[in-house]
Design a protein around this motif. Structure first.
Motif, PDB file in Angstrom:
ATOM      1  N   PRO A  70       0.999  -1.225   0.144  1.00  0.00           N
ATOM      2  CA  PRO A  70       0.079  -0.086   0.088  1.00  0.00           C
ATOM      3  C   PRO A  70       0.813   1.391   0.095  1.00  0.00           C
ATOM      4  N   ASP A  71       0.167   2.338  -0.301  1.00  0.00           N
ATOM      5  CA  ASP A  71       0.928   3.717  -0.292  1.00  0.00           C
ATOM      6  C   ASP A  71       1.067   4.134   1.047  1.00  0.00           C
ATOM      7  N   THR A  72       1.958   3.312   2.002  1.00  0.00           N
ATOM      8  CA  THR A  72       2.325   4.054   3.057  1.00  0.00           C
ATOM      9  C   THR A  72       3.445   3.260   3.747  1.00  0.00           C
ATOM     10  N   ASP A  73       4.135   3.756   4.623  1.00  0.00           N
ATOM     11  CA  ASP A  73       5.368   3.317   5.290  1.00  0.00           C
ATOM     12  C   ASP A  73       5.114   2.277   6.021  1.00  0.00           C
ATOM     13  N   GLU A  74       4.289   2.122   6.693  1.00  0.00           N
ATOM     14  CA  GLU A  74       3.974   1.082   7.671  1.00  0.00           C
ATOM     15  C   GLU A  74       2.695   0.328   7.192  1.00  0.00           C
ATOM     16  N   PHE A  75       3.007  -1.064   7.022  1.00  0.00           N
ATOM     17  CA  PHE A  75       1.824  -1.700   6.565  1.00  0.00           C
ATOM     18  C   PHE A  75       1.872  -3.339   7.216  1.00  0.00           C
ATOM     19  N   TYR A  76       0.719  -4.151   7.054  1.00  0.00           N
ATOM     20  CA  TYR A  76       0.638  -5.185   7.573  1.00  0.00           C
ATOM     21  C   TYR A  76       1.148  -6.269   6.447  1.00  0.00           C
ATOM     22  N   LEU A  77       1.729  -7.329   6.461  1.00  0.00           N
ATOM     23  CA  LEU A  77       2.094  -8.277   5.482  1.00  0.00           C
ATOM     24  C   LEU A  77       1.640  -9.475   6.162  1.00  0.00           C
ATOM     25  N   GLY A  78       0.817 -10.167   5.349  1.00  0.00           N
ATOM     26  CA  GLY A  78       0.349 -11.619   5.695  1.00  0.00           C
ATOM     27  C   GLY A  78       0.327 -12.474   4.728  1.00  0.00           C
ATOM     28  N   ILE A  79      -0.082 -13.938   5.002  1.00  0.00           N
ATOM     29  CA  ILE A  79      -0.348 -14.905   4.358  1.00  0.00           C
ATOM     30  C   ILE A  79      -1.177 -15.936   4.632  1.00  0.00           C
ATOM     31  N   THR A  80      -2.267 -16.262   4.216  1.00  0.00           N
ATOM     32  CA  THR A  80      -3.373 -17.355   4.388  1.00  0.00           C
ATOM     33  C   THR A  80      -3.204 -18.756   4.077  1.00  0.00           C
ATOM     34  N   ALA A  81      -2.274 -18.967   3.378  1.00  0.00           N
ATOM     35  CA  ALA A  81      -1.861 -20.280   2.997  1.00  0.00           C
ATOM     36  C   ALA A  81      -1.389 -20.943   4.484  1.00  0.00           C
ATOM     37  N   PRO A  82      -1.855 -22.102   4.646  1.00  0.00           N
ATOM     38  CA  PRO A  82      -1.565 -22.746   5.883  1.00  0.00           C
ATOM     39  C   PRO A  82      -0.152 -23.495   5.777  1.00  0.00           C
ATOM     40  N   ASP A  83       0.552 -23.387   6.923  1.00  0.00           N
ATOM     41  CA  ASP A  83       1.701 -24.367   7.253  1.00  0.00           C
ATOM     42  C   ASP A  83       2.866 -24.182   6.285  1.00  0.00           C
ATOM     43  N   VAL A  84       3.173 -22.993   5.545  1.00  0.00           N
ATOM     44  CA  VAL A  84       4.250 -22.844   4.796  1.00  0.00           C
ATOM     45  C   VAL A  84       5.246 -21.866   5.342  1.00  0.00           C
ATOM     46  N   GLU A  85       6.044 -21.505   4.740  1.00  0.00           N
ATOM     47  CA  GLU A  85       7.023 -20.320   5.013  1.00  0.00           C
ATOM     48  C   GLU A  85       6.907 -19.342   4.059  1.00  0.00           C
TER      49      GLU A  85
END
Length: 531
Positions: free
Chosen positions: A502-517
């Protein structure tokens, strides 16, 4: 001539078999329908084009063969191109150009590497089809007379206008040719009714076009058009910087040579159409910068409209020299070889570059459809955000689409790449996923309260373990451009996928795929904070 066109068509098919659906193809395949709202979907503009004819063709083919055989679609612009080349030869001959010169010039068109995008991309059947229909209308206007010929010219011109907006320069070519040869009255009779039809379409539907592309400032249009004209010949000849000299020379030849002859009329009217075409291209694509009119798709029309002046110059040269047939043939072969050989390699180069743009695209689409239909949560919808931004996972979910896709096994790597594309996302607000504790490879970090700080490195990786319901971290990163993500499952990794932050310095990065890296590669030297 037909044999050369056949050879060229087979050559193009051999190149096209390496490719697959791309970009705007998906809009015609998945976003237009003839059953739910047929009038709207045939009449609504695609960008700023009236594309009823190619939409109709795509929908019919999709209902018959689905997406199983790309060559069924890829052959469309190749057939249209073959028609263009044959019609160009016939028009040149009809206007009095020497047989062998007409063959040679049409052969340059057959192997037009400078316009390879129109030849190897199925979607471009719109542009090439508009050229074929427009050229057919010109041939009828130069060959036949009477009421039936007028009706046929109208029909062909309207069909051309219903295929792509590049039909407008073709209508200009027709009008300018008839104006010079037969006068104002017949030119108006042949061109005004199709223009009225197009104006009516524009008033009802076409004005709603929203391309998202800024028009060029009027002061920039003429220089951009000139760059487009000269770039066409730079690319055709293979000699950078030669285009301006060639354009000036051909324009001078069209004005000075063979006055009062149909071949001169054809060349001059072609130049009028070329000028209109490149002014259109430059103005309508202004936000793409000063080289907006130099792309391959536009070079196709530049070549078609300017090649009659090449034929005029060569014809005049051979008549002036009065050389024997053998000597004339050798001179012609050398001159045209300078254009045909670069054209062949230009086609191959385009195919290789396009293939490299979207590696394993078919597998990625199949995997995305499989993932979308599984019901697993997604954080993004774009299957290929860079080159196929209009293709969404939701569009691959219906049974009708899934059943139309090729029947082949999906590789484990493609499945992971689909996860990296659709199940990894970034947002300014929390994604509602469990917080993860990241680890770092080849990155020096320091604690900062509950967070860690560091600098991205060339080989550095941030590792984010995903649990049964996914995971997220909070990142502060001033320059996220260049960040890529990879999903890893055991020893198998996905292809790298650019992160859409997103157009912001701070953001959340996530993953919904289970049991992976999830492995994140940050830009080298970029300071970050991860919590």
């Amino acid at each position: 001539m037909l044999a050369l066109v056949l050879v060229g068509s087979v050559f193009l098919l051999v190149q096209a078999r390496h490719l697959w659906f791309f970009g705007d193809d998906w809009m015609f395949l998945l976003e237009r329908s003839l059953s739910q709202r047929p009038v709207h979907d045939l009449m609504a503009p695609h960008n700023d084009h009236w594309s009823a004819v190619p939409i109709l063709i795509y929908r019919v083919l999709f209902s018959v063969v689905g997406l199983q055989h790309y060559l069924v679609f890829a052959v469309l612009p190749i057939i249209a191109h073959a028609v263009v080349c044959v019609l160009l030869f016939v028009v040149l001959r009809r206007c009095g150009v020497n047989d062998w010169i007409a063959v040679g010039v049409a052969t340059v068109m057959v192997f037009l590497g400078a316009g390879a995008e129109n030849l190897l991309w199925a979607f471009q059947v719109g542009m090439v089809g508009s050229a074929a229909l427009g050229l057919a209308a010109l041939l009828v206007a130069t060959s036949l007379s009477g009421r039936r010929s007028v009706l046929l010219v109208w029909l062909l011109s309207v069909l051309s206008l219903m295929t792509a907006s590049t039909s407008i320069p073709m209508l200009v070519w027709l009008g300018a040719f008839v104006l010079i040869s037969d006068g104002v009255r017949r030119a108006l009779v042949l061109t005004v009714p199709p223009m009225i039809v197009y104006a009516a379409w524009f008033a009802v539907w076409g004005h709603e076009a929203d391309t998202g592309i800024t028009k060029a400032p009027l002061a920039d249009v003429l220089p951009m058009a000139w760059r487009g004209l000269s770039a066409t010949w730079d690319n055709m000849s293979g000699f950078a910087g030669s285009g301006q000299v060639i354009v000036i020379g051909l324009l001078a030849a069209s004005v000075a040579l063979a006055p009062g002859t149909p071949r001169r009329t054809l060349a001059l009217s072609g130049w009028a159409a070329a000028l209109v075409a490149y002014l259109m291209f430059a103005y309508s694509r202004g936000s793409f910068g000063p080289d907006a009119a130099t792309t391959s798709r536009y070079a196709y029309f530049g070549a078609l409209l300017m090649l009659p002046s090449v034929a005029l110059a060569l014809d005049a040269l051979l008549q002036r020299l009065r050389v024997r047939v053998v000597e004339a043939g050798l001179v012609l072969a050398v001159l045209l070889g300078l254009l045909v050989v670069p054209g062949i390699f230009g086609v191959i180069d385009f195919r290789v570059a396009r293939d490299a743009m979207t590696p394993d695209l078919r597998q990625r689409v199949l995997a995305a459809s499989e993932l979308a239909r599984s019901g697993e949560p997604r954080l993004r919808e774009q299957v290929d955000p860079v080159w196929n931004a209009s293709l969404s996972a939701a569009e691959l979910t219906p049974d009708s689409v899934a059943e139309a896709l090729p029947d082949e096994a999906v590789s484990p790597r493609a499945r992971l790449t689909a996860r990296a594309t659709l199940q990894v996302g970034a947002a300014a607000e929390s994604l509602g996923l469990p917080d993860a504790k990241p680890s770092f490879d080849s990155i020096s970090t320091s604690p900062s309260g509950d967070c860690v700080i560091g600098l991205g490195t060339v080989d550095g990786v941030v590792k984010i373990p995903s649990g049964p319901t996914g995971a997220q971290v909070r990142i502060t990163l001033a320059e996220p451009a260049g960040t890529t993500v990879v999903v890893r499952d055991g020893e198998l990794s996905s292809a790298p996928v650019p992160l859409a932050a997103p157009d912001t310095d701070e953001f959340y990065l996530g993953i919904t795929a289970p049991d992976v890296e999830l492995r994140v590669s940050l830009p080298p030297g970029a300071p970050f904070t991860i919590c």
